[in-house]
Design an enzyme around this catalytic site. Structure first.
Site, PDB file in Angstrom:
ATOM      1  N   GLY A  60      27.570  28.340  61.032  1.00  0.00           N
ATOM      2  CA  GLY A  60      26.589  29.142  60.654  1.00  0.00           C
ATOM      3  C   GLY A  60      26.815  30.409  61.145  1.00  0.00           C
ATOM      4  N   GLY A  61      25.695  31.191  61.214  1.00  0.00           N
ATOM      5  CA  GLY A  61      25.837  32.690  61.478  1.00  0.00           C
ATOM      6  C   GLY A  61      26.286  32.921  62.846  1.00  0.00           C
ATOM      7  CG  ASP A 176      16.962  31.634  61.745  1.00  0.00           C
ATOM      8  OD1 ASP A 176      16.323  31.953  60.444  1.00  0.00           O
ATOM      9  OD2 ASP A 176      18.246  31.571  61.763  1.00  0.00           O
TER      10      ASP A 176
HETATM   11  N1  LIG Z   1      23.646  19.610  67.767  1.00  0.00           N
HETATM   12  C1  LIG Z   1      24.029  19.206  66.930  1.00  0.00           C
HETATM   13  N2  LIG Z   1      24.315  17.958  66.466  1.00  0.00           N
HETATM   14  C2  LIG Z   1      24.812  17.841  65.179  1.00  0.00           C
HETATM   15  N3  LIG Z   1      25.050  18.548  64.375  1.00  0.00           N
HETATM   16  C3  LIG Z   1      24.829  19.875  64.701  1.00  0.00           C
HETATM   17  C4  LIG Z   1      24.437  20.298  65.887  1.00  0.00           C
HETATM   18  N4  LIG Z   1      24.171  21.537  65.781  1.00  0.00           N
HETATM   19  C5  LIG Z   1      24.714  21.944  64.565  1.00  0.00           C
HETATM   20  N5  LIG Z   1      24.984  20.874  63.765  1.00  0.00           N
HETATM   21  C6  LIG Z   1      25.599  21.142  62.600  1.00  0.00           C
HETATM   22  O1  LIG Z   1      26.697  22.188  62.592  1.00  0.00           O
HETATM   23  C7  LIG Z   1      26.430  22.960  61.353  1.00  0.00           C
HETATM   24  C8  LIG Z   1      26.408  24.544  61.643  1.00  0.00           C
HETATM   25  O2  LIG Z   1      25.242  24.735  62.258  1.00  0.00           O
HETATM   26  P1  LIG Z   1      24.614  25.836  62.732  1.00  0.00           P
HETATM   27  O3  LIG Z   1      23.307  25.687  63.469  1.00  0.00           O
HETATM   28  O4  LIG Z   1      25.576  26.895  63.364  1.00  0.00           O
HETATM   29  O5  LIG Z   1      24.434  26.558  61.279  1.00  0.00           O
HETATM   30  P2  LIG Z   1      23.347  26.592  60.074  1.00  0.00           P
HETATM   31  O6  LIG Z   1      22.178  25.981  60.692  1.00  0.00           O
HETATM   32  O7  LIG Z   1      23.967  25.832  58.918  1.00  0.00           O
HETATM   33  O8  LIG Z   1      23.162  27.999  59.564  1.00  0.00           O
HETATM   34  P3  LIG Z   1      22.380  29.118  60.739  1.00  0.00           P
HETATM   35  O9  LIG Z   1      23.377  29.991  61.637  1.00  0.00           O
HETATM   36  O10 LIG Z   1      22.077  30.218  59.349  1.00  0.00           O
HETATM   37  O11 LIG Z   1      21.298  28.810  61.125  1.00  0.00           O
HETATM   38  C9  LIG Z   1      25.145  22.349  60.639  1.00  0.00           C
HETATM   39  O12 LIG Z   1      25.670  21.556  59.413  1.00  0.00           O
HETATM   40  C10 LIG Z   1      24.502  21.645  61.348  1.00  0.00           C
HETATM   41  O13 LIG Z   1      23.706  20.505  61.006  1.00  0.00           O
END
Ligand SMILES: Nc1ncnc2c1ncn2[C@@H]1O[C@H](COP(=O)(O)OP(=O)(O)OP(=O)(O)O)[C@@H](O)[C@H]1O
Length: 401
Positions: A60-61, A176
Site C-alpha cells: 500500500g501507500g 482513510d
Molecule cells: N493485518 C493484516 N492481515 C492480513 N492482511 C493484511 C493486514 N494488513 C494489511 N494486509 C494486506 O496487505 C496488503 C497491503 O495493505 P496496506 O494496508 O498496506 O495497503 P492497501 O490497503 O492495499 O492500500 P493503502 O495504503 O492505499 O490503504 C493488502 O492486501 C491488505 O489486505
C-alpha cells in the site's frame, strides 16, 4: 488493603475528582511506555522467511506488507514502512506503543513495532479473510456476503470508528476509511486497518496546517477540502468515508469506478437521486436481493446518505450511527445533497482555498482525467491562506492529526 479500606475506596470511586482520574491516565501511559512491544528484527526475519516475496500480502501507500508466523504460533502481518517518514526513533517507538494499546474487536490489533537501522516496521495481528474491497469488487465470491453479513459489517465498522473517535485512550481520526482498509476475519468480523498512520508518519508534528491529499485516489480530497474550510480535520471526515463504504456495501458498486448511471457523476449522487424519488432500493446489489430485509436496507441507505452530506455539521457522529443501527429508530431526518467525493476525478488544477471550500458543497470543479499514477500533493496552508501545492515524490503521506 483491609476490607474496610477497600469498601471505602469503592464507595468514593464515583466521586473521584477529575484531577485524580487524570493522574490514573498518566499512570496508564507510564505503564504502556514500559510495556514490551518491541520485536527484534531477527524475529521478524525468521517469521517472514526473510521477507520472502511469496509471503508478501501486498503493498500500500505506506510500504509492503508480509505475512509471518511467530515461534509461539501467532500469525502476523508485518508492514515495512517506506522510509519517507522523518519521524525520529524515540517518537516512533512511543507512538507505536500508544497505538498498540488501541484494542477493539473491530480494529486490527497492532502487536508491536521494530526499528532496524533506518527501517521501521509495524507488526499486526494477521486477519485471515480478504479485505472488503477485494471481496466486494474484485472477486466472483461476493455472494458470500449476504445481507446479514453486510449489515453486520456496517455495524462493526461503525462500532470500530466510534471506538477510535471517542472511546480509545487517545482520539484517533482515521482519515482513510475505505473498503481496502476494512479487513475481514474468518468469521467475517470487520476490522479497521491502517489507523493512526498519521501519528507514525508525520514529518512535522507541530505544524497544524500541513495537509496532504492524494491526487487521484481516496478521500483525502474531501478531507483536504474540509480541512481548508474549517481549519481542522474532524471525525466528520471519517463519517463521510464511512457513508461511502455503506453505500458501496449495499450496491456492490465501487464509488471511484462508478458507471451505472450516465447521468450521475458517482455512486453518492445516484443513490441520492433515487432516494429523492423514493426508489432508493434500486441501488441494491442483485446478489443480496434474496437475503435482504428491505426496511433495513432502506434505513442503511438513508444512514449512508446522511453520512455523506456535504455539510460536515449535518452528518451524524458515529455514536448516533451506532445507536440508529442497533436500535432502529422510527424517524430519521432527510439527508441533504451529498458532498463531492472526488475519488473518480483527477485534478488538473490543484485547489485554491476557495475551490477547496466549494468542494464540499457539491459544486463542480475543473478536473482532467489523465493522471494514472498515485501521487500525493502536499498543500501547506498558513493562517492567511494556502501556498502552492508541491508534489510529494514519496507518494502517500497522510495528514497529521
Ligand atoms: N493485518 C493484516 N492481515 C492480513 N492482511 C493484511 C493486514 N494488513 C494489511 N494486509 C494486506 O496487505 C496488503 C497491503 O495493505 P496496506 O494496508 O498496506 O495497503 P492497501 O490497503 O492495499 O492500500 P493503502 O495504503 O492505499 O490503504 C493488502 O492486501 C491488505 O489486505
Amino acid at each position: 488493603m483491609t476490607k474496610s479500606k477497600s469498601f471505602l475506596k469503592n464507595l468514593i470511586k464515583p466521586f473521584v475528582s477529575k484531577s485524580s482520574k487524570d493522574q490514573n491516565e498518566v499512570d496508564l501511559e507510564k505503564i504502556a511506555a514500559q510495556e514490551q512491544k518491541e520485536f527484534s528484527f531477527e524475529t521478524l526475519v525468521a517469521a517472514t522467511n526473510n521477507f520472502h516475496p511469496t509471503v508478501k500480502l501486498g503493498e500500500g501507500g505506506f510500504g509492503p506488507v508480509y505475512k509471518g508466523k511467530l515461534d509461539d504460533g501467532r500469525e502476523i502481518a508485518v508492514k515495512k514502512l517506506s522510509q519517507s517518514s522523518a519521524q525520529g526513533k524515540k517518537e516512533f517507538q512511543s507512538e507505536s506503543k500508544l497505538l498498540a494499546r488501541v484494542q477493539h474487536r473491530n480494529v486490527v490489533h497492532l502487536l508491536g513495532y521494530c526499528v532496524h537501522g533506518a527501517e521501521k516496521l509495524l507488526v499486526y495481528q494477521y486477519v485471515a479473510n480478504e479485505s472488503l474491497d477485494k471481496l466486494l469488487f474484485k472477486s466472483d465470491r461476493r455472494d458470500v456476503l449476504d445481507w446479514k453479513r453486510r449489515y453486520d459489517i456496517i455495524l462493526g465498522i461503525a462500532k470500530g470508528l466510534l471506538y477510535l473517535h471517542e472511546e480509545a485512550h487517545c482520539r484517533i481520526i482515521h482519515r482513510d476509511i475505505k473498503a481496502s482498509n476494512i479487513l475481514l476475519d474468518e468469521k467475517w468480523v470487520p476490522k479497521i486497518a491502517d489507523f493512526g498512520m498519521a501519528r507514525l508518519y508525520s514529518e512535522n508534528q507541530t505544524h497544524p496546517f500541513k495537509l496532504d491529499f492524494k491526487i487521484n485516489d481516496g478521500w483525502q480530497w474531501i478531507h483536504g477540502a474540509e480541512y481548508v474550510m474549517h481549519g481542522h480535520l474532524s471525525e466528520k471526515a471519517d463519517v463521510f468515508s464511512f457513508g461511502v463504504v455503506v453505500l458501496e456495501l449495499i450496491s456492490g458498486q465501487k464509488n471511484s469506478k462508478f458507471n451505472r448511471d450516465p447521468d450521475s457523476r458517482n455512486l453518492l449522487e445516484w443513490a441520492y437521486k433515487l432516494y429523492k424519488k423514493q426508489r432508493s432500493l434500486e441501488i441494491m446489489d442483485p446478489t443480496i436481493t434474496s437475503s435482504a430485509d428491505g426496511d433495513q436496507v432502506a434505513m442503511c441507505i438513508q444512514i449512508g446518505l446522511l453520512c455523506v452530506q456535504s455539510d460536515p455539521k449535518s452528518r451524524p457522529d458515529m455514536g448516533r450511527v451506532v445507536v440508529i443501527l442497533s436500535k432502529k429508530p422510527s424517524i430519521l431526518e432527510e439527508p441533504m445533497r451529498p458532498g463531492y467525493p472526488g475519488s473518480r476525478y483527477r485534478m488538473s488544477n490543484p485547489p485554491t482555498a476557495s475551490s477547496s471550500a466549494s468542494g464540499t458543497s457539491g459544486t463542480s470543479h475543473s478536473f482532467g482525467s489523465t493522471t494514472t499514477t498515485t501521487q500525493t500533493a502536499t498543500l501547506t496552508a498558513t493562517t492567511s491562506g494556502l501556498t502552492s501545492p508541491r508534489l510529494d515524490p514519496h507518494g502517500k503521506r497522510p495528514m497529521k492529526d
